[in-house]
Structures are given as C-alpha cells and as structure tokens.
Design a protein around this motif. Structure first.
Motif, PDB file in Angstrom:
ATOM      1  N   ALA A   5      27.663  37.246  41.104  1.00 54.21           N
ATOM      2  CA  ALA A   5      28.223  38.431  40.503  1.00 54.21           C
ATOM      3  C   ALA A   5      29.401  38.946  41.345  1.00 54.21           C
ATOM      4  CB  ALA A   5      27.494  39.605  40.140  1.00 54.21           C
ATOM      5  N   ALA A   6      29.038  38.838  42.733  1.00 53.55           N
ATOM      6  CA  ALA A   6      30.138  39.379  43.601  1.00 53.55           C
ATOM      7  C   ALA A   6      31.501  38.700  43.480  1.00 53.55           C
ATOM      8  CB  ALA A   6      29.430  39.375  45.037  1.00 53.55           C
ATOM      9  N   CYS A   7      31.103  37.109  43.317  1.00 49.31           N
ATOM     10  CA  CYS A   7      32.151  36.211  43.330  1.00 49.31           C
ATOM     11  C   CYS A   7      33.225  36.557  42.111  1.00 49.31           C
ATOM     12  CB  CYS A   7      31.797  34.730  43.389  1.00 49.31           C
ATOM     13  SG  CYS A   7      33.247  33.683  43.448  1.00 49.31           S
ATOM     14  N   ARG A   8      32.340  36.804  40.962  1.00 54.65           N
ATOM     15  CA  ARG A   8      33.219  37.046  39.773  1.00 54.65           C
ATOM     16  C   ARG A   8      34.244  38.287  39.915  1.00 54.65           C
ATOM     17  NH1 ARG A   8      28.545  34.945  37.720  1.00 54.65           N
ATOM     18  NH2 ARG A   8      27.465  36.777  37.391  1.00 54.65           N
ATOM     19  N   ALA A   9      33.205  39.371  40.508  1.00 61.78           N
ATOM     20  CA  ALA A   9      33.966  40.570  40.638  1.00 61.78           C
ATOM     21  C   ALA A   9      35.123  40.400  41.605  1.00 61.78           C
ATOM     22  CB  ALA A   9      33.081  41.643  41.401  1.00 61.78           C
ATOM     23  N   GLN A  10      35.119  39.676  42.882  1.00 61.12           N
ATOM     24  CA  GLN A  10      36.199  39.570  43.501  1.00 61.12           C
ATOM     25  C   GLN A  10      37.526  38.998  42.794  1.00 61.12           C
ATOM     26  OE1 GLN A  10      35.678  36.913  47.033  1.00 61.12           O
ATOM     27  NE2 GLN A  10      36.732  38.548  48.325  1.00 61.12           N
ATOM     28  N   GLY A  11      37.301  37.825  42.068  1.00 54.23           N
ATOM     29  CA  GLY A  11      38.228  37.264  41.323  1.00 54.23           C
ATOM     30  C   GLY A  11      38.898  37.985  40.495  1.00 54.23           C
ATOM     31  N   VAL A  12      38.136  38.975  39.824  1.00 57.74           N
ATOM     32  CA  VAL A  12      38.586  39.912  38.519  1.00 57.74           C
ATOM     33  C   VAL A  12      39.450  41.043  39.258  1.00 57.74           C
ATOM     34  CG1 VAL A  12      38.064  41.811  36.918  1.00 57.74           C
ATOM     35  CG2 VAL A  12      36.838  39.433  37.123  1.00 57.74           C
ATOM     36  N   ALA A  13      38.966  41.681  40.338  1.00 60.22           N
ATOM     37  CA  ALA A  13      39.628  42.567  41.037  1.00 60.22           C
ATOM     38  C   ALA A  13      40.724  42.104  41.609  1.00 60.22           C
ATOM     39  CB  ALA A  13      38.675  43.354  42.330  1.00 60.22           C
ATOM     40  N   LEU A  14      41.066  40.961  42.303  1.00 63.48           N
ATOM     41  CA  LEU A  14      42.269  40.319  42.691  1.00 63.48           C
ATOM     42  C   LEU A  14      43.385  40.038  41.624  1.00 63.48           C
ATOM     43  CD1 LEU A  14      43.951  39.560  45.012  1.00 63.48           C
ATOM     44  CD2 LEU A  14      42.816  37.280  45.004  1.00 63.48           C
ATOM     45  N   MET A  15      42.786  39.525  40.764  1.00 62.63           N
ATOM     46  CA  MET A  15      43.683  39.100  39.406  1.00 62.63           C
ATOM     47  C   MET A  15      44.444  40.830  38.760  1.00 62.63           C
ATOM     48  SD  MET A  15      44.663  36.550  37.425  1.00 62.63           S
ATOM     49  CE  MET A  15      45.301  36.011  36.116  1.00 62.63           C
ATOM     50  N   ALA A  16      43.373  41.563  38.424  1.00 65.71           N
ATOM     51  CA  ALA A  16      43.969  42.784  37.873  1.00 65.71           C
ATOM     52  C   ALA A  16      44.733  43.506  39.036  1.00 65.71           C
ATOM     53  CB  ALA A  16      42.526  43.658  37.609  1.00 65.71           C
ATOM     54  N   GLY A  17      44.349  43.674  40.351  1.00 66.70           N
ATOM     55  CA  GLY A  17      45.174  44.268  41.237  1.00 66.70           C
ATOM     56  C   GLY A  17      46.633  43.564  41.448  1.00 66.70           C
ATOM     57  N   ASP A  18      46.765  42.188  41.563  1.00 67.81           N
ATOM     58  CA  ASP A  18      47.911  41.526  41.543  1.00 67.81           C
ATOM     59  C   ASP A  18      48.904  41.878  40.459  1.00 67.81           C
ATOM     60  OD1 ASP A  18      47.467  40.685  44.029  1.00 67.81           O
ATOM     61  OD2 ASP A  18      46.939  38.689  43.385  1.00 67.81           O
ATOM     62  N   LEU A  19      48.478  41.825  39.006  1.00 70.66           N
ATOM     63  CA  LEU A  19      49.209  41.958  38.047  1.00 70.66           C
ATOM     64  C   LEU A  19      49.484  43.373  37.970  1.00 70.66           C
ATOM     65  CD1 LEU A  19      47.094  39.619  35.496  1.00 70.66           C
ATOM     66  CD2 LEU A  19      49.294  39.125  36.627  1.00 70.66           C
ATOM     67  N   GLY A  20      48.598  44.191  38.141  1.00 70.56           N
ATOM     68  CA  GLY A  20      49.077  45.759  37.917  1.00 70.56           C
ATOM     69  C   GLY A  20      50.356  46.238  38.977  1.00 70.56           C
ATOM     70  N   THR A  21      49.932  45.510  40.163  1.00 73.62           N
ATOM     71  CA  THR A  21      50.902  45.941  41.326  1.00 73.62           C
ATOM     72  C   THR A  21      52.449  45.502  40.669  1.00 73.62           C
ATOM     73  OG1 THR A  21      49.343  45.846  42.798  1.00 73.62           O
ATOM     74  CG2 THR A  21      51.496  45.581  43.528  1.00 73.62           C
ATOM     75  N   CYS A  22      52.404  44.189  40.328  1.00 68.37           N
ATOM     76  CA  CYS A  22      53.691  43.499  39.787  1.00 68.37           C
ATOM     77  C   CYS A  22      54.326  44.178  38.833  1.00 68.37           C
ATOM     78  CB  CYS A  22      53.582  42.027  39.522  1.00 68.37           C
ATOM     79  SG  CYS A  22      52.735  41.691  38.061  1.00 68.37           S
ATOM     80  N   TYR A  23      53.375  44.594  37.799  1.00 69.60           N
ATOM     81  CA  TYR A  23      54.005  45.530  36.419  1.00 69.60           C
ATOM     82  C   TYR A  23      54.425  46.790  37.136  1.00 69.60           C
ATOM     83  CZ  TYR A  23      54.172  47.687  32.100  1.00 69.60           C
ATOM     84  OH  TYR A  23      54.376  48.527  30.897  1.00 69.60           O
TER      85      TYR A  23
END
Length: 404
Positions: A117-135
């Motif tokens: 679950a930690a691997c999935r959480a890391q992927g989700v957090a990086l995706m959400a963080g990058d997209l939110g930052t760019c927006y």
C-alpha cells in the motif's frame, strides 16, 4: 559534476529487480536518504506555513473582538483571493514532500515493494502533488497577469470556482489511471527509478496524464510571465517619460495613483517568484523525461538529481512566502472601495447584486420673481430630479430656494 564523480560519491548503482521488488544497492540507498531528507525539509516547511496561514487568517476575528487589534500587512494580505491559491499550492507541495519522505521506508527496508500500500500511496501522492502544483502555479500567474495588465482582481466567487475545479482536476487525473487504464500489463503504480510511480509499461498514460499537463502549465507560465515582464518594463518607461504630465492644477503629483501603481508592481514582482521557482524546480526532471521520450538513455544520477530538486519545492515556496509576506499588502481598486468584499472565503456567501449605474438629470421647473421690502428683485427657483432625461414619472423635488 559528471556521472562518474557522482557515482563515486554514492557508490555504484547495482540495484537488482525481481518480480515484485527492487532491492537497493549502496548507491540507491544513499540517494533515497538524500531524497528523504529533501522531502522532510519540504514537509516541515509546507506544513508549518499552512498552519501559520490558517491561524493568521482566524486570529484577527478572535483577538480583535476582545482587545481590538490593528491589522498588519500580512493580515491584510491574507484577505486577498490569491492566498487561496498559495494555500492550495502549499498543500500540493505537502503531497510532493510526503512522497520524498516515504523514501525513508524503502531505505530502511533496503527495497521497494510494488504490491504494498505504501507504493501505491507514494505514486498517488506524487501524481496529485505534481498536478496540483502545476495547476495553482498557473492560476497564480494568471492572477498576477490580471493585476498588472488588466488592473483587476479575481472576484471571491471565481476564486472559489478555480480552487474547486483545480482539486477536481487533480482527483480525476490521479484516479483515471488505476481505475480505467490498468490492464494485464501490471499494476498502474509500480517501480519508476528508485521510487514508486507510473512504470514504463504505462509510458503513454504517464506522458498524457502527468507530463503533458506539466509541460502545458510551464508554457502558459512562460507566456504569462513574458507578458507581465513586458508590461512592467513598458510601465516603467512610460512613467519616466510622462512623470511631468501627471500634475494637478496646483503642480502636485497624483500621489495616490502613483502609490497604487508602485504597489501593484511590487505585488506582481513578489507573486512572480512562485511560477519562476516552479519552472526552475521542474526543469531538470522535465528535460530528462523529454530525452527519454526521444529514445535516448538518461544517466540515473541525473534523474535522481531532478526528482530530488522536485522534492524541495515546498521548501523553496516556503522561503518565498516568508520573504515576501509582509511586502504583499492588498490592492484596493475603486470597485472594492465601493463595498466589494476582499475576504477570500466570501465566495461561500451569497454575493449582493451590483447596483446598476443610473443617469440623473436636474430640471428647473419653476422660477418666480419676487421683491423684498427695499424693492430689490429676487428669484425663487424650484428644482426637480429625474433618473433619466426625458422621464417625468419619477421626478422628485430636491430644492427650492431664493437666489439673487
């Protein structure tokens, strides 16, 4: 520093990949420690600033009722709509930094477990963080553009709409991959480098869901920044050439307008640091991904360096806010002084309808000559006011006085 020098510093990269596990080499373990340190630094900075902004926004309403507290420049700035965008950007930075902090888990175990679950959480957090930052960096750039070029502010209602749409965009783009695109190629969140993200098996979705929005945001920020920079330079040049023409009849400069222009330029210069830093932070990893898409192999040390710099986004944005928060006093345009709200949360309330401008006309309806006791002539004048020329149904008597 070339690849050999960096590899000598960390050790050789001899990580081994099994079916569901990436076993760290000494090099990968040391890089993971560096990335975790960068993530911890950004996490502490972003979390501290989020708490500070929320507390500083609430504090005046609590203390002022009991003691009476004059607002300072930061308190005034916290009432501006742009603080919502900065706050959301810091929350996105927090997601990014949590991704870096999770490298501690892999370093402590010496391996990355794909099925955890930690691997999935890391992927989700990086995706959400990058997209939110760019927006939200794009939104801050547009807000700066409107402030400088159009001399306007985003209304509280539209500020709320932009925030809600931004998080909807982040959620959809983050969930569409594992929900709709995952197939027999394997888990959508897998090994990407020495961390968990979208693996090479899903290189197409990784480009369109992650890198394409980042590149589009970088392009928009570049265009907007160029327009704002041109406007600022043009304004400075125009002010120098026409400084003598902006004089009142008494020869005194219009200090109010000049001060407002200087304030606008100051706010713009400070806000532009956010998108500029964003471009600088994503540039190394973006170059690496573009080169990979062209079929050229990128050294592992360069990719690791790029993602480490990306994990420092929260720390850098924290420094920018701490350095400029007292310089970002609010700009009150004439429309706001007439009763518009500058509270960023006022979009949650029903906004009153703006009054419709009305043209008035004053008519002399009666004039009568009178004589006083000394025989001198005086005139009694009656005035009527209508809300539009030619209308008589809404006239009211506004004055009746004697005049010589």
């Amino acid at each position: 520093m070339d690849s050999f020098a960096l590899a000598s510093l960390y050790g050789s990269d001899e990580s081994t990949m099994t079916e569901n596990t990436l076993v760290y080499s000494t090099y990968a373990w040391r890089v993971a420690i560096v990335q975790a340190t960068a993530g911890c630094l950004s996490c502490v900075t972003a979390a501290t600033l989020i708490i500070h902004i929320v507390y500083s926004s609430i504090r005046p309403y609590i203390i002022r009722r009991r003691q009476g507290m004059a607002p300072d420049s930061e308190t005034s700035f916290l009432k501006r709509q742009v603080i919502l965008f900065i706050l959301c950007m810091l929350i996105s930075d927090l997601f990014q930094s949590l991704t870096g902090m999770m490298q501690i888990r892999w370093a402590s175990r010496g391996q990355v477990d794909i099925d955890s679950a930690a691997c999935r959480a890391q992927g989700v957090a990086l995706m959400a963080g990058d997209l939110g930052t760019c927006y939200f960096n794009v939104v801050i750039s547009i807000q700066t553009f409107l402030t400088i070029v159009a001399r306007k502010n985003i209304s509280p209602f539209y500020a709320g709409v932009l925030v809600i749409c931004g998080w909807i965009f982040v959620v959809i783009m983050t969930l569409v991959g594992p929900v709709a695109l995952q197939d027999d190629r394997g888990p959508f969140w897998g090994i990407a480098g020495i961390w968990c993200f979208i693996p090479d098996e899903y290189s197409g979705p990784r480009v369109w869901l992650h890198y394409f929005p980042i590149y589009i945001s970088a392009f928009i920020i570049f265009v907007v920044y160029g327009s704002v920079f041109w406007k600022l330079q043009r304004h400075v040049h125009h002010s120098q050439n026409t400084s003598q023409s902006h004089r009142t009849t008494n020869g005194i400069a219009d200090e109010g307008q000049a001060g407002r222009n200087a304030q606008v330029n100051n706010v713009a210069n400070k806000l532009l640091w956010y998108p500029i830093s964003y471009i600088c932070m994503i540039l190394p990893i973006s170059i690496a991904r573009i080169v990979v898409l062209r079929g050229t192999k990128v050294p592992g040390w360069y990719t690791n360096l790029g993602i480490t710099i990306l994990f420092l986004s929260g720390f850098v944005n924290g420094i920018i806010y701490a350095s400029t928060r007292r310089a970002l006093a609010p700009i009150l345009w004439p429309t706001e002084r007439r009763g518009g709200s500058s509270n960023p949360m006022s979009f949650l309330k029903r906004q009153p309808r703006a009054p419709v401008p009305t043209t008035y006309a004053v008519w002399v309806t009666h004039e009568e000559e009178r004589h006083d006791a000394d025989g001198e002539s005086k005139y009694a004048v009656a005035l009527e006011l209508t809300d539009a020329p030619g209308r008589t149904d809404s006239t009211v008597k506004v004055a009746s006085r004697d005049s010589e």
